[in-house]
Motif scaffolding. Structure first.
Motif, PDB file in Angstrom:
ATOM      1  N   HIS A   1       0.622  -1.180  -0.027  1.00 28.86           N
ATOM      2  CA  HIS A   1      -0.169   0.249  -0.168  1.00 28.86           C
ATOM      3  C   HIS A   1       0.863   1.314   0.047  1.00 28.86           C
ATOM      4  CE1 HIS A   1      -3.841  -2.156   1.817  1.00 28.86           C
ATOM      5  NE2 HIS A   1      -3.418  -2.688   0.521  1.00 28.86           N
ATOM      6  N   THR A   2       2.138   1.069   0.075  1.00 26.51           N
ATOM      7  CA  THR A   2       2.974   2.389   0.396  1.00 26.51           C
ATOM      8  C   THR A   2       4.348   2.374  -0.488  1.00 26.51           C
ATOM      9  OG1 THR A   2       4.185   1.242   2.172  1.00 26.51           O
ATOM     10  CG2 THR A   2       2.322   2.539   2.877  1.00 26.51           C
ATOM     11  N   LEU A   3       4.022   1.817  -1.636  1.00 24.82           N
ATOM     12  CA  LEU A   3       5.259   1.279  -2.556  1.00 24.82           C
ATOM     13  C   LEU A   3       5.442   2.822  -3.304  1.00 24.82           C
ATOM     14  CD1 LEU A   3       4.589  -2.109  -4.009  1.00 24.82           C
ATOM     15  CD2 LEU A   3       6.487  -1.315  -2.537  1.00 24.82           C
TER      16      LEU A   3
ATOM     17  N   ILE B   1      -5.270   2.929  -4.247  1.00 26.75           N
ATOM     18  CA  ILE B   1      -4.750   2.848  -2.635  1.00 26.75           C
ATOM     19  C   ILE B   1      -3.254   3.522  -2.460  1.00 26.75           C
ATOM     20  CG2 ILE B   1      -4.066   1.382  -0.611  1.00 26.75           C
ATOM     21  CD1 ILE B   1      -6.416  -0.312  -1.595  1.00 26.75           C
ATOM     22  N   ASN B   2      -2.218   3.134  -3.513  1.00 21.41           N
ATOM     23  CA  ASN B   2      -0.965   3.641  -3.381  1.00 21.41           C
ATOM     24  C   ASN B   2      -0.828   5.215  -3.548  1.00 21.41           C
ATOM     25  OD1 ASN B   2       1.634   1.949  -3.265  1.00 21.41           O
ATOM     26  ND2 ASN B   2       0.062   0.767  -3.889  1.00 21.41           N
ATOM     27  N   ALA B   3      -1.801   5.625  -4.450  1.00 21.98           N
ATOM     28  CA  ALA B   3      -1.756   7.039  -4.604  1.00 21.98           C
ATOM     29  C   ALA B   3      -2.297   7.860  -3.513  1.00 21.98           C
ATOM     30  CB  ALA B   3      -2.576   7.475  -5.963  1.00 21.98           C
ATOM     31  N   LEU B   4      -3.392   7.305  -2.855  1.00 22.58           N
ATOM     32  CA  LEU B   4      -4.122   7.737  -1.848  1.00 22.58           C
ATOM     33  C   LEU B   4      -3.203   7.789  -0.439  1.00 22.58           C
ATOM     34  CD1 LEU B   4      -7.671   6.481  -1.930  1.00 22.58           C
ATOM     35  CD2 LEU B   4      -6.909   8.602  -2.518  1.00 22.58           C
ATOM     36  N   MET B   5      -2.500   6.827  -0.270  1.00 20.65           N
ATOM     37  CA  MET B   5      -1.534   6.803   0.940  1.00 20.65           C
ATOM     38  C   MET B   5      -0.538   7.558   0.655  1.00 20.65           C
ATOM     39  SD  MET B   5      -3.125   4.656   2.912  1.00 20.65           S
ATOM     40  CE  MET B   5      -1.685   4.022   4.072  1.00 20.65           C
ATOM     41  N   ALA B   6      -0.016   7.999  -0.391  1.00 19.65           N
ATOM     42  CA  ALA B   6       1.165   9.002  -0.806  1.00 19.65           C
ATOM     43  C   ALA B   6       0.745  10.449  -0.513  1.00 19.65           C
ATOM     44  CB  ALA B   6       1.818   8.538  -1.973  1.00 19.65           C
ATOM     45  N   ALA B   7      -0.675  10.731  -0.606  1.00 20.35           N
ATOM     46  CA  ALA B   7      -0.920  11.947  -0.936  1.00 20.35           C
ATOM     47  C   ALA B   7      -0.939  12.858   0.310  1.00 20.35           C
ATOM     48  CB  ALA B   7      -2.503  12.075  -1.345  1.00 20.35           C
ATOM     49  N   ASP B   8      -0.485  14.258   0.053  1.00 22.16           N
ATOM     50  CA  ASP B   8      -0.854  15.243   0.914  1.00 22.16           C
ATOM     51  C   ASP B   8      -2.181  15.976   1.051  1.00 22.16           C
ATOM     52  OD1 ASP B   8       1.833  15.175   1.963  1.00 22.16           O
ATOM     53  OD2 ASP B   8       2.659  16.304   0.012  1.00 22.16           O
ATOM     54  N   ARG B   9      -2.814  15.993  -0.153  1.00 20.40           N
ATOM     55  CA  ARG B   9      -4.139  16.280  -0.615  1.00 20.40           C
ATOM     56  C   ARG B   9      -4.901  15.459  -1.508  1.00 20.40           C
ATOM     57  NH1 ARG B   9      -4.619  21.500   2.138  1.00 20.40           N
ATOM     58  NH2 ARG B   9      -6.725  21.140   1.562  1.00 20.40           N
ATOM     59  N   VAL B  10      -5.933  15.130  -1.544  1.00 18.57           N
ATOM     60  CA  VAL B  10      -6.739  14.576  -2.375  1.00 18.57           C
ATOM     61  C   VAL B  10      -7.887  15.179  -3.323  1.00 18.57           C
ATOM     62  CG1 VAL B  10      -8.292  12.429  -3.050  1.00 18.57           C
ATOM     63  CG2 VAL B  10      -6.594  12.421  -1.151  1.00 18.57           C
TER      64      VAL B  10
ATOM     65  N   VAL C   1      -0.693  12.762  -9.274  1.00 15.78           N
ATOM     66  CA  VAL C   1      -1.064  11.535  -9.560  1.00 15.78           C
ATOM     67  C   VAL C   1      -2.540  11.291  -9.991  1.00 15.78           C
ATOM     68  CG1 VAL C   1      -0.990   9.213  -8.776  1.00 15.78           C
ATOM     69  CG2 VAL C   1       0.317  10.986  -7.431  1.00 15.78           C
ATOM     70  N   ASP C   2      -2.638  10.821 -11.231  1.00 17.24           N
ATOM     71  CA  ASP C   2      -3.717  10.319 -11.895  1.00 17.24           C
ATOM     72  C   ASP C   2      -4.170   9.190 -11.728  1.00 17.24           C
ATOM     73  OD1 ASP C   2      -6.141  10.778 -13.479  1.00 17.24           O
ATOM     74  OD2 ASP C   2      -5.100  10.123 -15.204  1.00 17.24           O
ATOM     75  N   CYS C   3      -5.428   8.784 -11.292  1.00 22.54           N
ATOM     76  CA  CYS C   3      -5.819   7.573 -10.782  1.00 22.54           C
ATOM     77  C   CYS C   3      -7.008   6.883 -11.628  1.00 22.54           C
ATOM     78  CB  CYS C   3      -6.315   7.393  -9.400  1.00 22.54           C
ATOM     79  SG  CYS C   3      -5.235   8.376  -8.152  1.00 22.54           S
ATOM     80  N   PRO C   4      -6.925   5.424 -11.565  1.00 18.99           N
ATOM     81  CA  PRO C   4      -8.250   4.798 -12.127  1.00 18.99           C
ATOM     82  C   PRO C   4      -9.389   5.004 -11.412  1.00 18.99           C
ATOM     83  CG  PRO C   4      -6.869   3.211 -11.225  1.00 18.99           C
ATOM     84  CD  PRO C   4      -5.969   4.483 -10.937  1.00 18.99           C
ATOM     85  N   SER C   5     -10.322   4.580 -12.310  1.00 22.33           N
ATOM     86  CA  SER C   5     -11.824   4.786 -11.559  1.00 22.33           C
ATOM     87  C   SER C   5     -12.198   3.522 -10.779  1.00 22.33           C
ATOM     88  CB  SER C   5     -12.931   5.101 -12.843  1.00 22.33           C
ATOM     89  OG  SER C   5     -12.367   6.290 -13.367  1.00 22.33           O
ATOM     90  N   SER C   6     -11.473   3.210  -9.770  1.00 24.08           N
ATOM     91  CA  SER C   6     -11.674   2.126  -8.972  1.00 24.08           C
ATOM     92  C   SER C   6     -10.644   2.119  -7.874  1.00 24.08           C
ATOM     93  CB  SER C   6     -11.396   0.678  -9.431  1.00 24.08           C
ATOM     94  OG  SER C   6     -10.255   0.485 -10.207  1.00 24.08           O
ATOM     95  N   LEU C   7     -11.094   1.352  -6.770  1.00 29.42           N
ATOM     96  CA  LEU C   7     -10.265   1.374  -5.565  1.00 29.42           C
ATOM     97  C   LEU C   7      -9.481   0.247  -5.479  1.00 29.42           C
ATOM     98  CD1 LEU C   7      -9.923   3.375  -2.726  1.00 29.42           C
ATOM     99  CD2 LEU C   7     -11.545   1.720  -1.707  1.00 29.42           C
ATOM    100  N   ASN C   8      -8.544   0.240  -6.170  1.00 29.39           N
ATOM    101  CA  ASN C   8      -7.861  -1.114  -6.446  1.00 29.39           C
ATOM    102  C   ASN C   8      -6.506  -0.687  -5.846  1.00 29.39           C
ATOM    103  OD1 ASN C   8      -6.693   0.786  -8.416  1.00 29.39           O
ATOM    104  ND2 ASN C   8      -7.247  -0.437 -10.016  1.00 29.39           N
ATOM    105  N   LEU C   9      -5.226  -1.375  -6.060  1.00 30.48           N
ATOM    106  CA  LEU C   9      -4.090  -1.203  -5.403  1.00 30.48           C
ATOM    107  C   LEU C   9      -3.461   0.144  -6.055  1.00 30.48           C
ATOM    108  CD1 LEU C   9      -1.863  -2.467  -3.405  1.00 30.48           C
ATOM    109  CD2 LEU C   9      -0.933  -3.526  -5.288  1.00 30.48           C
TER     110      LEU C   9
END
Length: 450
Positions: free
Chosen positions: A109-111, A139-148, A128-136
């Protein structure tokens, strides 16, 4: 790491809300502001990669896949785009199998967060541009984020997915024992006129529900966004003068201001007091917005630039000519303004003066009106005034008036007898129609027959 980048994750569990458009244009605007930017495309479709010029390249084992697989930046992971100061970690279809490959990884989750700590050169912002699903990948993008950053169009399903994303982010932060990053909501595809679908109603509801989390900036519904997407380029480099481009530039400035406020509060400083100096950014919102717009225009209007657009250049030149003419007209009007004001006052007095005069004349007593008329004509007696008026109109009428006045002033038995024998029942009778007055001299040089 001495210089830590600010990481912005653009995410939504609902597709088609404008994530890629927002991420690409946000990264472009930050680069146009002179900041070092890394754009990470975590969507296997690779739309963000194509939009910044890497639509046909093969990145099967490189780019974002390499970052997430190794948890570190290695050779071939980052690519310089044609946009100055913008580096890309491109996407590939290899990202689809990444979740299976990392299923047993202890830090799966933190790679991405780990990889961003090994950047070879200082980076100011990571988008970071993410796909339209809560996949790995997400999750990595969210765990790295300062703001979403969550784009939210007029769509009830998108609002529901916002609540789901907020819940997921809360769960992930609690599991990792870290502070939940703030969620910033961007209202997109907003209708300015003819709001038959109620987008402004929904926008008002979202603002009431989420308060300061919602950006002041809204991105309007615009055909320029669709045209830029069809051409595979950011709208900032397609129509930098468009309303959509202005909104995206304003979004960039507002987001940077939020980072400054957040970091100032974390440092114990009061919001609004030398924020740029406090964090060493030197960001002036007003000046920066103008500078971003100017640099983007320079890119698309410079024939030597890879982003040169002849149509956009023509549009820009026409706008400059219109602005020059407007300024010249404003200067001319400004110099002649006292003259125009004087003319306006004279015309107003010419129009209102007679109206006021006749209105007051009708309301005044008869004696006052007679005195006013005689004073205007230049006499003291109404009889003299009438004589002058009739004399100007018809000399014969003046003579008749003087005859009547004289007869009335010097009554005689002959005049009385003459009037008694004259028939006035059939209308006015002229003196020459009265035989009894023939030969009667009323005043020297004037007789009824003349």
């Amino acid at each position: 790491m001495a210089h830590r980048p600010r990481i912005i994750t653009v995410a939504s569990q609902k597709g088609g809300v404008g994530k890629t458009t927002t991420a690409v244009n946000l990264a472009t605007a930050l680069a146009a502001a002179g900041r070092a930017v890394l754009l990470i495309d975590c969507d296997p479709l690779g739309t963000a990669s194509a939009t910044v010029g890497f639509g046909t390249a093969d990145f099967s084992e490189r780019g974002a896949y390499q970052l997430l697989l190794n948890g570190a930046v290695s050779e071939g992971a980052l690519w310089q785009t044609r946009i100055p100061d913008l580096v890309l970690a491109p996407a590939s279809m290899s990202l689809i199998r990444l979740e299976a490959e990392l299923a047993t990884h202890p830090s799966s989750h933190t790679l991405l967060s780990d990889a961003l700590q090994t950047l070879p050169a200082p980076v100011d912002y990571v988008v970071v541009d993410c796909p339209s699903s809560l996949n790995l990948l997400t999750i990595n993008a969210l765990m790295a984020a300062d703001r979403v950053l969550v784009p939210l169009p007029y769509d009830l399903h998108a609002v529901q997915s916002l609540h789901q994303l907020d819940h997921s982010l809360t769960t992930l932060a609690a599991g990792a024992r870290r502070t939940k990053p703030p969620i910033d909501i961007l209202l997109t595809r907003q209708r300015r006129e003819g709001d038959t679908h109620g987008s402004q109603t929904l926008a008002a509801t979202v603002r009431r529900s989420f308060g300061d989390q919602v950006f002041t900036t809204e991105i309007p519904l615009s055909h320029d966004l669709a045209a830029a997407a069809a051409l595979g380029k950011p709208v900032l480099l397609h129509r930098p003068r468009s309303e959509a481009a202005s909104g995206l530039i304003a979004l960039t400035v507002e987001l940077v201001q939020r980072f400054q406020d957040q970091e100032s509060r974390a440092a114990g400083r009061v919001k609004g007091r030398s924020l740029g100096a406090a964090i060493g950014d030197g960001w002036d919102p007003v000046a920066s917005q103008a500078a971003i717009a100017a640099r983007l225009l320079g890119w698309v209007t410079d024939p030597t630039s890879p982003f040169y657009d002849a149509e956009a250049t023509t549009e820009h030149q026409a706008a400059l000519r219109a602005s020059t003419l407007a300024e010249a007209a404003e200067r001319s009007f400004g110099l002649r303004r006292p003259v125009w004001i004087g003319i306006a006052l004279v015309l107003a007095s010419l129009m209102l003066g007679p109206i006021l005069f006749f209105t007051l004349a009708r309301l005044a007593p008869m004696d006052w009106r007679l005195k006013a008329v005689t004073s205007i004509i230049g006499t003291r007696s109404p009889w003299d005034a009438g004589t002058i008026i009739l004399g100007q109109a018809d000399p014969r009428a003046q003579k008749l008036l003087l005859l009547a006045a004289t007869l009335l002033a010097n009554p005689s038995p002959e005049l009385t007898d003459c009037l008694d024998h004259t028939d006035f029942t059939h209308g006015p009778v002229l003196p020459r129609q009265m035989p009894c007055l023939i030969g009667l001299t009323v005043t020297p040089g004037l007789s009824p027959g003349k």
